[in-house]
Structures are given as C-alpha cells and as structure tokens.
Scaffold this active site. Sequence first.
Site, PDB file in Angstrom:
ATOM      1  N   ASP A   1       2.890   2.180   7.795  1.00 35.30           N
ATOM      2  CA  ASP A   1       0.946   1.658   7.436  1.00 35.30           C
ATOM      3  C   ASP A   1       2.030   0.295   6.890  1.00 35.30           C
ATOM      4  OD1 ASP A   1      -1.271   1.179   7.489  1.00 35.30           O
ATOM      5  OD2 ASP A   1      -1.933   2.823   6.363  1.00 35.30           O
TER       6      ASP A   1
ATOM      7  N   ASP B   1       0.454  -0.664  -0.206  1.00 36.29           N
ATOM      8  CA  ASP B   1      -0.193  -0.002   0.269  1.00 36.29           C
ATOM      9  C   ASP B   1       1.277   1.678  -0.015  1.00 36.29           C
ATOM     10  OD1 ASP B   1      -2.153   1.220  -0.059  1.00 36.29           O
ATOM     11  OD2 ASP B   1      -2.584   1.404   2.415  1.00 36.29           O
TER      12      ASP B   1
HETATM   13  N1  ATP Z   1       4.754   6.364  13.529  1.00 35.95           N
HETATM   14  C1  ATP Z   1       4.323   7.136  13.356  1.00 35.95           C
HETATM   15  N2  ATP Z   1       5.205   8.421  13.244  1.00 35.95           N
HETATM   16  C2  ATP Z   1       4.984   9.665  13.097  1.00 35.95           C
HETATM   17  N3  ATP Z   1       2.931   9.960  12.530  1.00 35.95           N
HETATM   18  C3  ATP Z   1       2.339   8.553  11.843  1.00 35.95           C
HETATM   19  C4  ATP Z   1       3.421   7.201  12.105  1.00 35.95           C
HETATM   20  N4  ATP Z   1       2.209   6.211  12.085  1.00 35.95           N
HETATM   21  C5  ATP Z   1       1.515   7.125  11.424  1.00 35.95           C
HETATM   22  N5  ATP Z   1       1.788   8.179  11.523  1.00 35.95           N
HETATM   23  C6  ATP Z   1       0.344   9.273  10.870  1.00 35.95           C
HETATM   24  O1  ATP Z   1      -0.723   8.826  11.494  1.00 35.95           O
HETATM   25  C7  ATP Z   1      -1.434   8.887   9.926  1.00 35.95           C
HETATM   26  C8  ATP Z   1      -2.171   7.355   9.477  1.00 35.95           C
HETATM   27  O2  ATP Z   1      -1.609   6.465   9.730  1.00 35.95           O
HETATM   28  P1  ATP Z   1      -1.417   5.178   8.775  1.00 35.95           P
HETATM   29  O3  ATP Z   1      -0.996   5.200   7.715  1.00 35.95           O
HETATM   30  O4  ATP Z   1      -0.568   3.894   9.624  1.00 35.95           O
HETATM   31  O5  ATP Z   1      -2.525   4.935   9.362  1.00 35.95           O
HETATM   32  P2  ATP Z   1      -3.777   4.783   8.151  1.00 35.95           P
HETATM   33  O6  ATP Z   1      -3.753   5.038   6.657  1.00 35.95           O
HETATM   34  O7  ATP Z   1      -5.059   5.771   8.732  1.00 35.95           O
HETATM   35  O8  ATP Z   1      -4.604   3.435   8.689  1.00 35.95           O
HETATM   36  P3  ATP Z   1      -5.651   2.677   7.915  1.00 35.95           P
HETATM   37  O9  ATP Z   1      -4.422   1.579   7.333  1.00 35.95           O
HETATM   38  O10 ATP Z   1      -6.212   1.726   8.951  1.00 35.95           O
HETATM   39  O11 ATP Z   1      -6.243   3.140   7.031  1.00 35.95           O
HETATM   40  C9  ATP Z   1       0.037   9.015   8.767  1.00 35.95           C
HETATM   41  O12 ATP Z   1      -0.596   9.367   7.519  1.00 35.95           O
HETATM   42  C10 ATP Z   1       0.715   9.405   9.587  1.00 35.95           C
HETATM   43  O13 ATP Z   1       1.020  10.929   8.751  1.00 35.95           O
HETATM   44 MG    MG Z   2      -1.806   4.620   5.285  1.00 36.21          MG
END
Ligand code: ATP
Ligand code: MG
Length: 237
Positions: free
Chosen positions: A191, A174
């Site tokens: 992610d 992804d």
């Molecule tokens: N370890 C991290 N450090 C800093 N920022 C983070 C971190 N993990 C996630 N983020 C922030 O949170 C946002 C969303 O995280 P992530 O992409 O993991 O989840 P998501 O896309 O919301 O999840 P899903 O897969 O459930 O849709 C990222 O785009 C980033 O801005």
């Molecule tokens: Mg994401």
Amino acid sequence: MPRYGTVQREKYKTLKNVFDLFTEKNLNKLISQGFFEGLESPLSIGKEANIFTAVAEGETRVVKIYRLQTCDFNKMFDYIRADPRYVDVRNNRRDVIFSWAHREYRNLLKAREAGVRVPTPLALLKNIVVMEFIGDDMAAQKLKDDVPEDKEEFLKEIVHQMKLLFKAGMVHGDLSGFNILNHDQKPVFIDMSQSTTLENPNALDYLKRDIRNVCVLFRKFGVKCDEESILKKITGK
Ligand SMILES: Nc1ncnc2c1ncn2[C@@H]1O[C@H](COP(=O)(O)OP(=O)(O)OP(=O)(O)O)[C@@H](O)[C@H]1O
Ligand SMILES: [Mg+2]
C-alpha cells in the site's frame, strides 16, 4: 468460497457487475497484453481500491483497482500535490486517481530497486496496478492479525526495511499493522500510494508517524519500542 479471498463470492459478483465501462475496458486490455487471464477472487474492498487475485501463467497475481467514483479525491489531491513529483497534478477526479495509481506503481518499483521487501509491480494502466501476490496457498496476513513468532526480530527487520527505504530517499507514509504483511515471518510493506520522497515538506512527519504506529502495535505485542532511537537508526542522525 473463493480460494484466496476473504470477501464472500456474492459481494464479488455484485462488484464485478458494477465495474464502470472504462475500468472494464482497461482490465480487458491488461488481459489481452498477458498480464493476467482474468480476475479470480476478491482479497479486499478498501477505502479507495478493490483488490483481486488473478492468475497468469500458473501463478497468482494481485490486481488493485482504484475506484473512480467512491474515493475521497479531495483528500487525495491535498496529499499528492505535496509530493514534488506530482505538483502539476490537475484538480480533477480522474487525473488525481490516475496519479495516485501511478505513484503506487512508481514507489513500489523504487522500493523494490532499493532492496525493500514489497510486492514487485508488474503493470500500470490508468487506475489499475498489477503486482506480485504475497503469500503461498493463502494470501499473507496483515501483521495486526498474525503476531510474529519472534516479535523482537520482526521489529528489527521492519526498522531495517524502513532504513533501506529512507536511504533510497523515501518514506512509506502509512505504515501500520494494516500495511505490513507477515510472510513467512518476514515483513512485506504494501500500500505505497501515499509514499513520498524526502523532498516532501511532510516527509519527516510521515516518518515519525510511521514509527509511532509501528511502536503502538509492538507495544500491544508486549515489545519495548523506543521511537526516538528508531528514528535515529533510520535517519542516522
Ligand atoms: N500484493 C499483495 N499480496 C497479498 N495480499 C495483498 C497484496 N496487496 C494487498 N493485499 C491485501 O489487500 C489488503 C488491502 O490492500 P492495500 O492496503 O494495498 O489497499 P487499501 O488499504 O484497501 O487501499 P486504500 O489505500 O485504497 O485504502 C491488504 O491489507 C492485504 O490483505
Ligand atoms: Mg492498506
């Protein structure tokens, strides 16, 4: 205003009140085990997970909480059972979501061990993953929102990271400007719940899609991006 987050405090308050009892109990367990002292600010409210910063021993950590109620668990089930590591997952909401969180933790660990720049995973409990915070005073921005200073070099580095991951037997699955952070002008992949091993029959398609998404973004940045040659570089074929 929250120190790190981009979501307003009001939304955070509402969210805090609607954590189900199960999640709240597990958050408290992680707190009592010393993984963090309490949730601080919301970073993101995504499709399947809510993400918060938390503080532990003076440093910032990230707590990703997969929602038990409002996720598309049928889609998650279809995705995860194609992964040979999760063929036995049962088709019920909780099992699928716990496996999803488990897979993210495990993938981050494997990527980390392979030398790929990802947040270090610190703890896993049911639907909650605790990991390293990527950023300094502020969270690192998504690549789509933070154009690198040296775009060609940044792209090279992304391809290098993808190759390390591939050599370790995995594809991200992804990858895009949403799931690559720009931290100090270096890419960090995040992610990884949908990342899978190369034994997954869809792995090569995922890899090609990842390359396509990365190229679409870099072309927007005005950089030439040849999908075929990147695929060759990563797979060595
Ligand atoms: N370890 C991290 N450090 C800093 N920022 C983070 C971190 N993990 C996630 N983020 C922030 O949170 C946002 C969303 O995280 P992530 O992409 O993991 O989840 P998501 O896309 O919301 O999840 P899903 O897969 O459930 O849709 C990222 O785009 C980033 O801005
Ligand atoms: Mg994401």
